[in-house]
Design an enzyme around this catalytic site. Structure first.
Site, PDB file in Angstrom:
ATOM      1  NE  ARG A   1      -5.280  13.942  13.807  1.00  0.00           N
ATOM      2  CZ  ARG A   1      -4.833  13.315  12.713  1.00  0.00           C
ATOM      3  NH1 ARG A   1      -5.278  12.124  12.382  1.00  0.00           N
ATOM      4  NH2 ARG A   1      -3.936  13.899  11.942  1.00  0.00           N
TER       5      ARG A   1
ATOM      6  CB  SER B   1      -4.107   8.840  12.041  1.00  0.00           C
ATOM      7  OG  SER B   1      -5.194   8.727  11.151  1.00  0.00           O
TER       8      SER B   1
ATOM      9  CG  ASP C   1      -2.129   0.921   1.056  1.00  0.00           C
ATOM     10  OD1 ASP C   1      -2.269   1.538  -0.013  1.00  0.00           O
ATOM     11  OD2 ASP C   1      -2.929   1.009   2.006  1.00  0.00           O
ATOM     12  CE  LYS C   2      -0.052   7.784  -2.314  1.00  0.00           C
ATOM     13  NZ  LYS C   2      -1.413   8.358  -2.485  1.00  0.00           N
ATOM     14  CG  HIS C   3      -1.555   7.093   4.013  1.00  0.00           C
ATOM     15  ND1 HIS C   3      -2.898   6.805   4.013  1.00  0.00           N
ATOM     16  CD2 HIS C   3      -1.412   8.259   4.691  1.00  0.00           C
ATOM     17  CE1 HIS C   3      -3.541   7.752   4.676  1.00  0.00           C
ATOM     18  NE2 HIS C   3      -2.672   8.646   5.088  1.00  0.00           N
ATOM     19  CB  SER C   4      -0.740  10.960   0.108  1.00  0.00           C
ATOM     20  OG  SER C   4      -0.557  12.366   0.135  1.00  0.00           O
TER      21      SER C   4
ATOM     22  CE  LYS D   1      -6.275   5.819   7.746  1.00  0.00           C
ATOM     23  NZ  LYS D   1      -6.190   6.902   8.727  1.00  0.00           N
ATOM     24  CE  LYS D   2      -2.438   3.325   4.454  1.00  0.00           C
ATOM     25  NZ  LYS D   2      -3.454   3.164   3.406  1.00  0.00           N
TER      26      LYS D   2
ATOM     27  CB  THR E   1      -8.396   8.648  -1.612  1.00  0.00           C
ATOM     28  OG1 THR E   1      -7.097   9.211  -1.791  1.00  0.00           O
ATOM     29  CG2 THR E   1      -8.611   7.572  -2.661  1.00  0.00           C
TER      30      THR E   1
END
Length: 436
Positions: free
Chosen positions: A168, A183, A80-83, A187-188, A120
């Site tokens: 938040r 956070s 996975d990727k997260h920004s 999730k990941k 997203t």
């Protein structure tokens, strides 16, 4: 557990919290024994006082374990990727499908808009029928079937984070390095990943506007993730201007489809997408190095295999089977669409990217309260880029609005976000640093 107010008081006064304190507070948050006011006070105390590494790890683990932790049995790596969030950052849509087309499996759990940044999940929710919160069984099936699925947090996955995330967003605590780290990683880790690549933004449209702060966040995420057993790398990318030449929800989905089909492939957006996806292939053992990874990804994109993976994902999650072929028919369209013109001559020297994001929220494309509904059709397209020379009356962009009043307000906000002058800005690389 100790009383929530005592835990808040300790952190407010700068005292370290024990693992048991943090676990107890998060359990109370999950069970709704901790109120929204107490959660907001805790977030603000952390914002000002910070967390030590062991506290950060404890918070991440507690939020991960607040719900189900997935396990996978698939014939390829789970990646996975997260920004950290930006404006015009719709990279996740093409990236997930590109990695899937190269043999990876991408169970991407994404968030809604946070602060001035787009989410997203809000973008995908503009696709009619697309189920952003399927049950876990359907989520697993879609990942196995198509190679990727982009969804929101279900009630089962990191529920403590889902509740704190919404608080938040509206309490001025989004930018906390510690809370961002926990956070993202909760999730990941709950998604059962084998590898993660972080896209940490820096610039006027990023939560970490300064390069040093972005570097600190990248190091925090890599350190905590690896301590928790998740192989992670971070890439610091530029967010001193909108990444795509558009900002909004439906307009960014349309942009992603144009990227798949080759109709639009802007260099900066393409560079960031390739860089992050290539790191994913390398960390998952699907390519020996970044050069090989980028070649594989380019072939998947140019051949149409990535677009096919995206189409299958959309259909499998309830969206139209012909979404890519008939994207303009399926996406919502704003009632008012008109150009925003420059009032003076000059070169675009600087863009206040955060202000552009806030203007989208002002149009109704984001939230000021957790319960706010979003208008998916609004936003901006055709945004002028740094270095563009504009004449009076030339277009800064096109506003998509619900009515003329909203369009005029947004037009004023967009003009105010642009600084025009005679100095051509120094070009900024899209990909700035790598870490981990």
């Amino acid at each position: 557990m100790r009383l929530p107010q005592e835990i808040i008081r300790d952190k407010r006064d700068g005292r370290a919290l024990s693992e048991a304190d943090i676990a107890g507070f998060i359990e109370g948050l999950t069970r709704e024994q901790v109120t929204e006011g107490q959660a907001a006070a805790f977030a603000m105390a952390v914002f000002f006082r910070g967390l030590a590494l062991d506290e950060r790890v404890a918070l991440t683990r507690a939020m991960t374990q607040s719900g189900t932790v997935l396990e996978w049995d698939l014939p390829g790596p789970v990646l996975d990727k997260h920004s950290t969030g930006g404006v015009g950052d719709t990279v996740s849509l093409p990236l997930a499908a590109m990695v899937a087309a190269c043999g990876g499996y991408v169970p991407m759990i994404s968030g809604r808009g946070l602060g001035h940044t787009g989410g997203t999940l809000d973008k995908l929710a503009s696709i009619p029928g697309y189920d952003v919160t399927p049950g876990l069984d359907r989520f697993r099936a879609v990942v196995a079937q198509t190679g990727c699925a982009i969804i929101g947090q279900t009630a089962d996955l990191a529920p403590a984070d889902r509740r704190l995330y919404a608080i938040r967003d509206v309490t001025g605590t989004v930018e906390s390095l510690d809370l961002i780290t926990a956070s993202i990683l909760s999730k990941k880790l709950a998604a059962g990943l084998q590898g993660l690549v972080m896209d940490v933004k820096t610039g006027s449209g990023a939560f970490m506007a300064e390069r040093e702060a972005a570097r600190a966040l990248a190091e925090s995420i890599v350190t905590v993730a690896n301590a928790a057993g998740l192989r992670t790398r971070a890439v610091i990318t530029d967010m001193d201007a909108p990444l795509a030449s558009c900002a909004g929800n439906a307009v960014e989905v349309a942009y992603a489809v144009d990227y798949f089909t080759g109709r639009t492939r802007e260099p900066r957006f393409h560079a960031v997408t390739l860089a992050l996806a290539a790191e994913m292939l390398v960390i998952g053992g699907l390519a020996a190095d970044l050069a090989e990874a980028q070649a594989r990804l380019t072939a998947a994109l140019d051949s149409g295999r990535a677009c096919e993976a995206f189409s299958r994902m959309v259909a499998a999650l309830g969206g139209p089977g012909d979404f890519v072929e008939a994207v303009e028919r399926h996406l919502p369209r704003a009632a008012v669409i008109r150009p925003v013109t420059a009032e003076v001559e000059g070169i675009v020297e600087r863009i206040d990217t955060r202000a552009v994001g806030l203007a989208v929220i002002g149009l109704g494309g984001g939230r000021t309260r957790p319960q706010d509904a979003i208008d998916p059709s609004v936003g901006f397209t055709g945004l002028a880029r740094p270095g563009d020379r504009l004449e009076p009356g030339a277009s800064l962009g096109t506003v998509h609005a619900a009515n003329e009043t909203a369009a005029e307000t947004a037009a004023r906000a967009l003009r105010a976000a642009y600084r025009l002058g005679e100095a051509r800005p120094e070009p900024r690389e899209a990909v700035l640093e790598r870490s981990g």
